[in-house]
Design an enzyme around this catalytic site. Structure first.
Site, mmCIF file in Angstrom:
data_model
loop_
_atom_site.group_PDB
_atom_site.id
_atom_site.type_symbol
_atom_site.label_atom_id
_atom_site.label_comp_id
_atom_site.label_asym_id
_atom_site.label_seq_id
_atom_site.Cartn_x
_atom_site.Cartn_y
_atom_site.Cartn_z
ATOM 1 N N ASP A 1 0.856 -1.322 -0.158
ATOM 2 C CA ASP A 1 0.095 0.053 -0.083
ATOM 3 C C ASP A 1 0.955 1.371 -0.047
ATOM 4 O O ASP A 1 1.608 1.364 1.042
ATOM 5 C CB ASP A 1 -0.927 0.007 1.088
ATOM 6 N N ASP B 1 0.591 7.487 -9.622
ATOM 7 C CA ASP B 1 0.001 6.916 -11.034
ATOM 8 C C ASP B 1 -1.155 6.034 -10.479
ATOM 9 O O ASP B 1 -1.144 4.769 -10.725
ATOM 10 C CB ASP B 1 1.191 6.406 -11.795
HETATM 11 N N1 SAM Z 1 -2.399 4.933 -15.943
HETATM 12 C C1 SAM Z 1 -3.929 4.873 -15.106
HETATM 13 C C2 SAM Z 1 -4.446 6.180 -15.219
HETATM 14 O O1 SAM Z 1 -4.196 6.885 -16.088
HETATM 15 O O2 SAM Z 1 -5.277 6.372 -14.091
HETATM 16 C C3 SAM Z 1 -3.224 4.140 -13.782
HETATM 17 C C4 SAM Z 1 -2.326 3.332 -13.880
HETATM 18 S S1 SAM Z 1 -2.121 2.096 -12.799
HETATM 19 C C5 SAM Z 1 -2.830 0.695 -13.558
HETATM 20 C C6 SAM Z 1 -3.286 2.452 -11.460
HETATM 21 C C7 SAM Z 1 -2.479 1.382 -10.202
HETATM 22 O O3 SAM Z 1 -3.003 2.065 -9.017
HETATM 23 C C8 SAM Z 1 -3.330 0.197 -10.329
HETATM 24 O O4 SAM Z 1 -2.454 -1.039 -10.608
HETATM 25 C C9 SAM Z 1 -3.643 -0.144 -8.566
HETATM 26 O O5 SAM Z 1 -3.550 -1.361 -8.331
HETATM 27 C C10 SAM Z 1 -2.886 0.983 -8.030
HETATM 28 N N2 SAM Z 1 -3.289 1.428 -6.592
HETATM 29 C C11 SAM Z 1 -4.442 1.854 -6.253
HETATM 30 N N3 SAM Z 1 -4.314 2.292 -4.858
HETATM 31 C C12 SAM Z 1 -3.100 1.887 -4.420
HETATM 32 C C13 SAM Z 1 -2.249 2.270 -3.397
HETATM 33 N N4 SAM Z 1 -3.136 2.403 -2.261
HETATM 34 N N5 SAM Z 1 -1.097 1.786 -3.282
HETATM 35 C C14 SAM Z 1 -0.474 1.387 -4.413
HETATM 36 N N6 SAM Z 1 -1.043 1.258 -5.770
HETATM 37 C C15 SAM Z 1 -2.217 1.407 -5.644
#
Ligand code: SAM
Length: 296
Positions: free
Chosen positions: A139, A157
């Protein structure tokens, strides 16, 4: 919603975009979200999380280049970078095109990394194997709160502010980011659509302004994102993100991540906001008034 032949995000304000789909390549549910990979007619492969389009192979540059190159070229010497989220590896690949010494990525869902490498390998392009890169599955909120490490640039991101991503748009998280930045550091987060997700945009900017001395929203254009216009916010205690400091961007031209969207002119122009956003209102306020949503 993926009916045969088309993918469409849920309609917002009577507006909906859709992509022609050849086939669904993969679908699985992780402990955090449903992950779908589509093969589209004209936009390459696309990654969806809980039904929301995250990125496509064709227009990913308009998002990843503007999330990454704006802060890294506005900082005189970005050596240590932290990425929160970014499981598809696109941001990591673009950060590694810069002469950084270390990139730590904290992504909560290993299934996103695994499926992105399997089904959309061009997005990361081998970045996860770069000796300068370290991936932690965890996280990002908790990591930033607990780490003693300090960074020149921190990027969020993430998915939209729901579920595990919701705390990534909070004042307490932004306070921990401020502590994790080295002096002169820059923080950038994606802030969603200022047109169709005006509350998300507003709440993120307001929260950032409670923590950082300067908050500079900026825009990009991602055709496959809802409403196309997409936003970021750059925040810092004492550094302007508004222009590249020098011509380091030319080294990107010779890198494996040759820009197809970013230029120094686009960098500067991206901070030029439409009048309603400058007035802290949604883009096209009449849209929200018509829908009975307060736009003040
Ligand atoms: N490029 C995309 C956009 O334009 O919104 C987003 C890229 S990426 C796929 C988003 C990532 O954030 C996901 O893989 C999700 O699992 C991750 N994510 C969400 N909450 C999170 C957290 N608290 N800590 C780490 N990663 C997280």
């Amino acid at each position: 919603m993926t009916e045969i032949g088309w993918f469409a995000e849920p309609p917002r304000f009577g507006f909906q975009q859709r992509l022609a789909v050849r086939s669904e390549l993969h679908r699985e549910r992780s402990p955090y979200q449903e992950i779908v990979v589509l093969d589209t007619e004209n936009w390459g492969r696309a990654l969806l999380l809980d039904g929301a389009l995250q990125t496509t192979e064709v227009d990913q540059a308009a998002y990843h280049e503007m999330l990454v190159h704006v802060p890294l070229l506005a900082h005189p010497r970005p050596e240590r970078v932290l990425i929160i989220g970014g499981g598809d590896g696109g941001s990591l690949r673009h950060v590694l095109a810069h002469p950084v010494s270390r990139v730590l990525q904290v992504e909560i869902d290993e299934a996103v990394v695994r499926n992105s490498q399997r089904w959309l390998p061009a997005l990361s392009g081998g970045a996860f194997d770069d000796p300068r890169a370290e991936l932690i599955i965890g996280d990002g909120v908790r990591h930033v709160q607990e780490t003693a490490e300090r960074f020149d640039v921190i990027l969020v991101d993430s998915t939209d502010p729901v579920g595990p991503a919701s705390d990534l748009f909070s004042v307490p998280f932004y306070r921990s980011v401020r502590e994790a930045l080295r002096p002169g550091g820059l923080f950038v987060t994606q802030c969603g659509s200022p047109l169709l997700m005006a509350d998300e945009w507003r709440e993120a900017i307001d929260a950032l302004r409670q923590v950082f001395a300067s908050v500079d929203p900026y825009l990009t254009l991602v055709p496959t994102y809802p409403g196309v216009i997409w936003s970021f916010a750059a925040a810092s205690m004492n550094r302007s993100p508004r222009m590249p400091l020098d011509d380091r961007w030319r080294t990107l031209l010779a890198s494996a991540a040759t820009p197809s969207y970013y230029t120094p002119e686009v960098h500067r122009a991206s901070f030029a906001l439409p009048a309603s956003l400058l007035a802290d209102r949604p883009l096209f306020p009449a849209l929200h008034e018509a829908a009975g949503v307060a736009s003040s």
